[in-house]
Motif scaffolding. Structure first.
Motif, PDB file in Angstrom:
ATOM      1  N   ALA A 343      26.922  12.388  15.971  1.00  0.00           N
ATOM      2  CA  ALA A 343      27.270  12.765  14.599  1.00  0.00           C
ATOM      3  C   ALA A 343      28.705  12.377  14.275  1.00  0.00           C
ATOM      4  N   LYS A 344      29.514  12.193  15.318  1.00  0.00           N
ATOM      5  CA  LYS A 344      30.911  11.800  15.113  1.00  0.00           C
ATOM      6  C   LYS A 344      31.071  10.282  15.034  1.00  0.00           C
ATOM      7  N   TRP A 345      30.002   9.568  15.235  1.00  0.00           N
ATOM      8  CA  TRP A 345      30.060   8.109  15.136  1.00  0.00           C
ATOM      9  C   TRP A 345      29.754   7.693  13.698  1.00  0.00           C
ATOM     10  N   GLN A 346      30.425   6.664  13.243  1.00  0.00           N
ATOM     11  CA  GLN A 346      30.236   6.183  11.864  1.00  0.00           C
ATOM     12  C   GLN A 346      29.901   4.697  11.887  1.00  0.00           C
ATOM     13  N   ILE A 347      28.952   4.310  11.057  1.00  0.00           N
ATOM     14  CA  ILE A 347      28.559   2.907  10.961  1.00  0.00           C
ATOM     15  C   ILE A 347      29.385   2.231   9.872  1.00  0.00           C
ATOM     16  N   GLU A 348      29.977   1.103  10.217  1.00  0.00           N
ATOM     17  CA  GLU A 348      30.790   0.346   9.273  1.00  0.00           C
ATOM     18  C   GLU A 348      30.186  -1.045   9.067  1.00  0.00           C
ATOM     19  N   HIS A 349      30.440  -1.612   7.878  1.00  0.00           N
ATOM     20  CA  HIS A 349      30.039  -2.989   7.590  1.00  0.00           C
ATOM     21  C   HIS A 349      31.204  -3.927   7.906  1.00  0.00           C
ATOM     22  N   ILE A 350      30.887  -5.060   8.495  1.00  0.00           N
ATOM     23  CA  ILE A 350      31.928  -6.030   8.827  1.00  0.00           C
ATOM     24  C   ILE A 350      32.396  -6.752   7.568  1.00  0.00           C
ATOM     25  N   VAL A 366      20.891  -9.974   4.625  1.00  0.00           N
ATOM     26  CA  VAL A 366      21.283  -9.536   5.966  1.00  0.00           C
ATOM     27  C   VAL A 366      22.492  -8.601   5.935  1.00  0.00           C
ATOM     28  N   VAL A 367      22.891  -8.166   4.750  1.00  0.00           N
ATOM     29  CA  VAL A 367      24.074  -7.309   4.620  1.00  0.00           C
ATOM     30  C   VAL A 367      23.911  -6.026   5.433  1.00  0.00           C
ATOM     31  N   HIS A 368      22.729  -5.431   5.428  1.00  0.00           N
ATOM     32  CA  HIS A 368      22.516  -4.144   6.098  1.00  0.00           C
ATOM     33  C   HIS A 368      21.858  -4.297   7.464  1.00  0.00           C
ATOM     34  N   ARG A 369      21.886  -5.476   8.029  1.00  0.00           N
ATOM     35  CA  ARG A 369      21.286  -5.721   9.343  1.00  0.00           C
ATOM     36  C   ARG A 369      22.345  -5.688  10.436  1.00  0.00           C
ATOM     37  N   LEU A 370      21.903  -5.763  11.677  1.00  0.00           N
ATOM     38  CA  LEU A 370      22.794  -5.578  12.816  1.00  0.00           C
ATOM     39  C   LEU A 370      23.975  -6.534  12.823  1.00  0.00           C
ATOM     40  N   SER A 375      29.983   0.099  14.976  1.00  0.00           N
ATOM     41  CA  SER A 375      30.001   1.558  15.063  1.00  0.00           C
ATOM     42  C   SER A 375      31.291   2.019  15.714  1.00  0.00           C
ATOM     43  N   GLU A 376      31.858   3.110  15.192  1.00  0.00           N
ATOM     44  CA  GLU A 376      33.090   3.669  15.729  1.00  0.00           C
ATOM     45  C   GLU A 376      32.901   5.158  15.969  1.00  0.00           C
ATOM     46  N   GLU A 377      33.499   5.640  17.054  1.00  0.00           N
ATOM     47  CA  GLU A 377      33.480   7.062  17.362  1.00  0.00           C
ATOM     48  C   GLU A 377      34.787   7.674  16.896  1.00  0.00           C
ATOM     49  N   HIS A 378      34.724   8.723  16.101  1.00  0.00           N
ATOM     50  CA  HIS A 378      35.921   9.358  15.547  1.00  0.00           C
ATOM     51  C   HIS A 378      36.438  10.406  16.521  1.00  0.00           C
ATOM     52  N   THR A 379      37.491  10.069  17.244  1.00  0.00           N
ATOM     53  CA  THR A 379      38.130  10.984  18.182  1.00  0.00           C
ATOM     54  C   THR A 379      39.636  10.832  18.028  1.00  0.00           C
ATOM     55  N   SER A 380      40.373  11.594  18.828  1.00  0.00           N
ATOM     56  CA  SER A 380      41.820  11.477  18.788  1.00  0.00           C
ATOM     57  C   SER A 380      42.304  10.225  19.536  1.00  0.00           C
TER      58      SER A 380
END
Length: 386
Positions: A343-350, A366-370, A375-380
């Motif tokens: 849940a702390k991970w967020q999907i971003e578009h390149i 293909v904008v919404h494809r792999l 993906s980034e994990e939101h941590t300190s």
């Protein structure tokens, strides 16, 4: 202290906090119920087995017995015909241990145990029919020679001892794997101090919780029991099972029936060899993948199942990226420590998620494809980026 002779578990809740006079009154009331109001009827039968059958018939008009109650009555009737040194005390202790959890949970456990020992799954309606379930268990698990189809060569008393002892050993792992105690990790207790115990709990949470791998419980119970002195083998087993299930079932939609058959084969192999044989596990799971999730189909289904524009696919996308990060690292797997919370991970578009018409950087389809996601994990700490 006159109350020291009374077992504390037999006393009503809050009894020890009562005044002495109130304790006496409480005990006197219970004594009157037993001596003056309880009706005792003696009924004689020709043998012990018939007596237990009579009890079961009479009880059908009172509180319904679940499958474990019925099996316990049947086991006691068997022991009455075959006297034993401990009087069946060890069996009774395990069944009492099972009786300490909620009835619905008892049914879930025994259903998983039944599946592990027979390779058969019970439809939900069979669980409700305790008599039918108990009969199936007597035939298929305990091999009762009095039932058609059971193995007449099996020593019934020894089989009861063996199967009930197995239930007692498997129960603590099942309670943890099923998260009956939600405050603890989803990890068999014998591995609490093992190397990579946190990673193990994370992967089991994803496999059993997020992906809802219901058919995995019987196999994991058997594997955890057989490898209790080999935590590294169980860690490897979880690692392989998670990767297999994601590809075979989550992405390629392989059938649950074939999983159950394959897992039962592995359970029997574990029972025979006393441990988890890695070559056997690889062979069995690879055959399933070649049948339903070969490379070409896996690649094709990834592009279908991991489409960002589909809301339900977004968790799978985050899981896929985390899995790539976990298993593509120089060490395989990475054994990421700490609690893993996607849940702390967020999907971003390149490139832009909503490109203007004619933007040459990426075709709109293909904008919404792999190929356009990360993906980034939101941590300190600095985020993990793919």
């Amino acid at each position: 202290d006159w109350s020291s002779d009374v077992c504390s578990s037999d006393l009503p809740e809050g009894f020890e906090q009562l005044e002495f006079s109130e304790q006496l009154q409480s005990l006197q009331t219970r004594a009157e119920v037993v001596t003056d109001r309880l009706l005792v009827v003696e009924m004689s039968t020709t043998n012990g087995s018939a007596g237990f059958e009579l009890f079961q018939s009479l009880n059908a008009r009172g509180l319904p017995l679940n499958v474990l109650d019925l099996l316990k009555v049947w086991m006691l009737s068997v022991f009455a015909e075959h006297p034993r040194v401990d009087g069946g005390r060890a069996v009774g202790q395990v069944l009492d241990q099972l009786g300490s959890i909620e009835v619905e949970r008892q049914m879930e456990f025994f259903s998983d145990f039944y599946s592990a020992r027979t390779g058969l799954q019970l439809p939900p309606r069979k669980i409700e029919g305790s008599n039918a379930f108990a009969t199936l268990a007597r035939r298929n698990v305990f091999h009762d020679p009095h039932l058609a189809g059971a193995d007449p060569e099996m020593l019934l008393v020894e089989r009861i001892d063996h199967e009930v002892a197995l239930m007692g050993r498997w129960l603590p792992s099942w309670v943890r794997l099923r998260r009956i105690d939600t405050s603890g990790p989803r990890r068999p207790p014998q591995f609490d101090q093992a190397t990579h115990d946190g990673w193990m709990a994370n992967r089991l949470e994803l496999l059993l919780g997020a992906h809802r791998h219901q058919a995995g419980y019987p196999l994991l119970m058997a594997a955890a029991d057989a490898t209790r002195e080999q935590p590294g083998v169980f860690v490897w087993f979880v690692h392989v099972l998670e990767r297999f299930f994601f590809r075979y079932k989550v992405i390629c939609g392989g059938t649950e029936r074939k999983i159950v058959v394959a897992y039962h084969y592995l359970i029997k192999d574990i029972e025979k060899k006393g441990t988890v044989e890695q070559p056997t596990v690889r062979q069995v799971l690879t055959e399933l993948l070649e049948d339903a999730a070969p490379n070409d189909r896996f690649r094709q289904m990834l592009t279908t199942k991991l489409d960002y524009s589909v809301q339900s696919a977004r968790f799978r996308i985050k899981y896929f990226f985390e899995m790539l990060d976990e298993y593509a690292y120089v060490k395989k797997p990475m054994h990421r420590q700490g609690v893993l919370d996607l849940a702390k991970w967020q999907i971003e578009h390149i490139v832009p998620q909503n490109p203007e018409s004619g933007d040459p950087r990426l075709p709109e389809h293909v904008v919404h494809r792999l190929g356009n996601l990360r993906s980034e994990e939101h941590t300190s700490e600095p985020p993990v980026t793919l």
